[in-house]
Design a protein around this motif. Structure first.
Motif, mmCIF file in Angstrom:
data_model
loop_
_atom_site.group_PDB
_atom_site.id
_atom_site.type_symbol
_atom_site.label_atom_id
_atom_site.label_comp_id
_atom_site.label_asym_id
_atom_site.label_seq_id
_atom_site.Cartn_x
_atom_site.Cartn_y
_atom_site.Cartn_z
ATOM 1 N N ALA A 386 0.834 -1.212 0.000
ATOM 2 C CA ALA A 386 0.000 0.000 0.000
ATOM 3 C C ALA A 386 0.860 1.251 0.000
ATOM 4 O O ALA A 386 0.533 2.254 -0.641
ATOM 5 N N ARG A 442 -5.448 -0.238 -1.958
ATOM 6 C CA ARG A 442 -4.782 0.818 -1.190
ATOM 7 C C ARG A 442 -5.777 1.888 -0.759
ATOM 8 O O ARG A 442 -5.743 2.368 0.375
ATOM 9 N N SER A 446 -6.643 2.802 3.297
ATOM 10 C CA SER A 446 -6.272 4.132 3.792
ATOM 11 C C SER A 446 -7.466 5.039 4.051
ATOM 12 O O SER A 446 -7.281 6.197 4.421
ATOM 13 N N LEU A 458 -1.430 4.842 7.057
ATOM 14 C CA LEU A 458 -0.235 4.491 6.298
ATOM 15 C C LEU A 458 0.954 5.374 6.644
ATOM 16 O O LEU A 458 2.102 4.924 6.604
#
Length: 839
Positions: A386, A442, A446, A458
């Motif tokens: 990520a 990702r 997040s 992150l």
């Protein structure tokens, strides 16, 4: 009351009229089976054990997924050809009895399965289907599988119904027996009878489709049991073909990989489908066209909506998985909202509506990720792709998270439908790497609103990675660091990332930890141990050199957070400069080129502050060896700590050290400038003819030639390059007649260039590697311009004094009269200064 498979009775439906239910969860599945009066008991019992929602054309499934027209064409045709045994030029595939269509979550497996089922049903090829569903208690286990398949065969095969009915009446408890016993009794035996009596004049149905095997969640072991049953009891005498669709779960990967399965299974991995991207693009274009033409608010849509760039982004985000594109379309086509506003919400260009864009996709991600046994560790691992992109080496992740070797594969064993393992070659070594199958993963991890309890901060993860990367590098030998691909990745921050790091540390998100490990980092010893490759072979910068560059850049970005950060940054840069100087003095004490590279980047910026700001020389200054490390560390003149390194280096070397180092640097430049006759002799002779200067004059009168100030050449007598664009080559010539001057900034439309214009085009277009002589020309000019900058600060050095007294510049220097005059004057001044010191 109706009987169950085990002989117990099913209670009648509960009548809850005028009743109140408080608390708890209440589900009532009201499946109505209509059995005609007078049906035999065996057939009645079969119908009672059917799962109607598992049929491919079940009316109980709302909006079942199907392939969009003209998409997945190749895969669907491949399955049908295999079912018929007509796969072109591949008898091995034709001989396989099972085809495993596997794909990541949302790849479109069920849509392909339903499309194949519909087409095969129309063509008379379909024997039966069973679509597993984890959320449906009637089809999330194998208990109703055989009955459902047998029921469909009763419809498509004449005579099958009577045989099955009789077999059930012989064994009324057949549906309480093991899966293999049910399958052998109710499928294999009747089919053997049917096929033995078949004349062969007509084609009989042969394809059975089992979709979503991974969603058979009531008992994971039953998934393997089903596969082994198909493998053991299906024989060439009963020509049945099974299309099995599922995610690549670990237990299924293991089962299909067994030797007993290899001979009967052909595998198709949807994630390798090269047509998926174009199919998704076609699907999106068609759907958006339908919205523009038929939506209730179509008049509010802009004429150019959606623009091609939007389609490109959606295709890229889909990562070959149809579920992302389908989710976007369902969200945008809502009849209660304006489509272009909903699409803006997808791209976060406007606040999200009450119903979030990716609710269905998020539920799928949460379902898959939550299956991990060690969820916190799994999320820590997923933070790597990520943060840093695909693909991250598994060994690197394990080292940074302080896991044992092999832990990553164990922790992510249940996440193969969203995570991909691949092999990568790094420095001639093969290792496993990890990445996301879905680029949208990702975005999910997040976003706290989407991921909920699975949300990953992150940036906080990156702060932890920075700290551990520095700590790891300070406690391990460089021999252990060089093979690591991740060593500088966490701290390789740029632009906004550096500003975000400074802001995070100001907010108290961990400066003490990072600054503490940085303060303890042995950068002096680390710098001395950085590998220095030879200058004859091109090498990529060492990992330790990359780490040092990123590390100092990271420290520089946080130096204004607090006083302690400023002191740590200053101390580490000073220790780095000491390390570089120590390498120079101990390993290259008399190496002219090494001293020149050190002086150019570490001393001249202080002595001539405007020199490096021009940036003209730096494209040619990486000459290998010790200098390559310096060039890479300082990013030429682009590093944020560029001004601090020269200032500290000057402070460490001022005095005799400075004068000696600069004298060796000048010796390197002068030896290059005076070496014109021995190297590239053919080009030198050609230049001498054009310039009208002959080598004999130089040999006979070296002293006079060295001090001679060449006359200013007229416009019609200057050297030029005849540029041939189609061959990317230049030919030196002498300009005879031209109507207007060739200044140094004007690039003519024709093919007549000055020497500097030729360099600019040749080396900035990067159309081919320069030849030896072409590379020496710009270096020659660079050293002529640098020599007057170095000689005024150089001290007494016998080899330099000797060269200045007895050698002269090569006559190619006349191509640059101005620079040549300044270089000769600097040599003359240096000799006078050395003579005065003697006195």
């Amino acid at each position: 009351m109706s009987p169950l498979a085990n002989g117990s009775q099913v209670p009648s439906q509960i009548n809850i009229t005028h009743s109140i239910i408080s608390g708890g969860t209440f589900d009532q599945h009201n499946h109505i089976y209509t059995v005609r009066s007078g049906e035999r008991a065996g057939y009645t019992r079969l119908v009672e054990n059917v799962a109607p929602t598992a049929l491919h054309d079940s009316g109980h499934v709302v909006d079942p997924p199907k392939c969009h027209p003209n998409t997945r064409v190749a895969i669907i045709q491949t399955v049908i050809d295999w079912a018929l045994g007509t796969t072109v030029d591949d008898d091995e595939i034709n001989g396989k009895l099972i085809m495993w269509l596997r794909g990541s979550a949302g790849a479109g497996k069920s849509a392909i399965a339903r499309s194949v089922a519909e087409r095969c049903s129309k063509e008379g090829l379909l024997l039966g289907t069973f679509f597993f569903g984890a959320a449906d208690p009637t089809r999330n286990h194998v208990g109703r599988l055989v009955a459902t398949l047998a029921y469909q065969m009763c419809i498509v095969l004449p005579g099958f119904r009577d045989i099955v009915t009789a077999l059930i009446e012989e064994d009324p408890l057949i549906f309480s027996r093991a899966l293999s016993a049910q399958y052998n009794t109710l499928v294999i035996r009747p089919l053997s009878i049917i096929f033995s009596n078949h004349s062969g004049s007509t084609h009989v149905p042969c394809l059975i489709i089992i979709d979503g095997l991974d969603e058979c969640s009531a008992n994971i072991d039953s998934q393997r049991a089903l596969l082994f049953t198909l493998q053991e009891d299906t024989t060439p005498t009963t020509p049945i073909r099974f299309l099995v669709c599922s995610r690549p779960e670990s237990q299924l990967n293991s089962a299909f990989g067994l030797p007993r399965m290899m001979n009967v299974v052909h595998k198709i991995f949807l994630d390798d489908d090269l047509c998926a991207e174009s199919d998704i693009r076609l699907y999106l274009e068609d759907k958006f066209k339908e919205i523009k033409e038929g939506h209730l608010f179509k008049k509010a849509l802009p004429a150019t909506w959606p623009n091609p760039a939007t389609i490109d982004i959606l295709v890229d985000k889909s990562s070959g998985q149809f579920i992302y594109a389908a989710t976007v379309v369902r969200y945008v086509e809502s009849p209660r909202h304006k489509p272009h506003q909903r699409l803006d919400a997808v791209f976060n260009l406007r606040p999200a509506f009450r119903d979030l864009p990716f609710t269905e996709l998020d539920a799928l991600y949460r379902h898959i990720i939550s299956k991990a046994d060690d969820l916190p560790t799994a999320l820590d691992i997923l933070a790597f792709p990520a943060l840093y992109g695909d693909f991250w080496h598994i060994l690197d992740v394990e080292r940074l998270l302080r896991l044992e070797q092999g832990d990553v594969e164990v922790v992510l064993a249940d996440l193969h439908s969203v995570v991909k393992f691949d092999t990568r070659i790094y420095r001639n070594q093969t290792s496993w790497a990890i990445g996301f199958l879905h680029k949208s993963m990702r975005d999910f991890l997040s976003d706290p609103q989407r991921a909920q309890d699975l949300y990953q901060d992150l940036f906080a993860s990156r702060l932890l990675h920075i700290s551990r990367s520095i700590s790891f590098s300070s406690t391990h030998q460089l021999e252990e660091l060089e093979p690591l691909s991740w060593i500088c990745m966490p701290i390789d921050l740029v632009g906004d990332q550096l500003r975000d790091l400074a802001d995070a540390l100001k907010a108290g998100l961990g400066p003490s930890d990072i600054l503490q490990v940085a303060h303890q980092f042995p950068i002096f010893a680390f710098t001395q141990s950085v590998p220095i490759y030879d200058d004859k072979t091109l090498h990529p910068p060492s990992r330790s050199c990359e780490f040092l560059r990123s590390y100092l850049c990271c420290l520089n970005s946080v130096k204004d957070v607090c006083e302690s950060a400023r002191l740590v940054n200053l101390d580490q840069i000073r220790q780095y400069c000491k390390g570089v100087l120590s390498v120079l003095e101990n390993r290259f004490p008399n190496d002219w080129k090494a001293h020149f590279m050190y002086a150019y980047y570490h001393l001249l910026p202080v002595l001539h502050q405007g020199l490096h700001k021009r940036g003209r020389f730096n494209d040619y200054m990486d000459m290998g060896g010790f200098g390559s490390n310096i060039v890479h560390m300082l990013l030429r003149e682009g590093s944020p700590y560029f001004d601090e390194v020269p200032a500290i280096s000057y402070d460490l070397t001022k005095g005799v050290k400075l004068e000696r180092s600069l004298a060796m640097s000048a010796s390197f430049c002068l030896s290059f400038l005076c070496d014109g006759e021995r190297s590239n002799a053919r080009d030198e002779r050609r230049i001498s003819r054009i310039m009208g200067v002959y080598p004999r004059k130089i040999r006979d009168h070296p002293w006079r030639w060295r001090r001679m100030i060449p006359r200013r050449r007229s416009l019609h007598d200057q050297p030029v390059v005849m540029w041939t664009t189609h061959a990317f080559r230049g030919t030196l010539a002498k300009l005879r007649r031209i109507r207007r001057p060739l200044d140094e900034t004007y690039i003519p439309s024709g093919n007549i260039l000055t020497i500097r214009q030729y360099f600019h085009i040749k080396y900035h277009t990067r159309m081919q590697k320069p030849r030896a002589m072409e590379k020496r020309w710009p270096l020659y000019l660079i050293f002529m311009e640098l020599l007057p900058c170095i000689l005024p600060f150089a001290g007494w050095y016998e080899p330099l004094v000797t060269m200045c007294s007895k050698k002269c510049l090569a006559y190619v220097s006349l191509m640059w009269p101005k620079e040549s005059r300044h270089a000769r004057q600097a040599i003359h001044n240096y000799l006078q200064r050395m003579d005065s010191h003697k006195v």
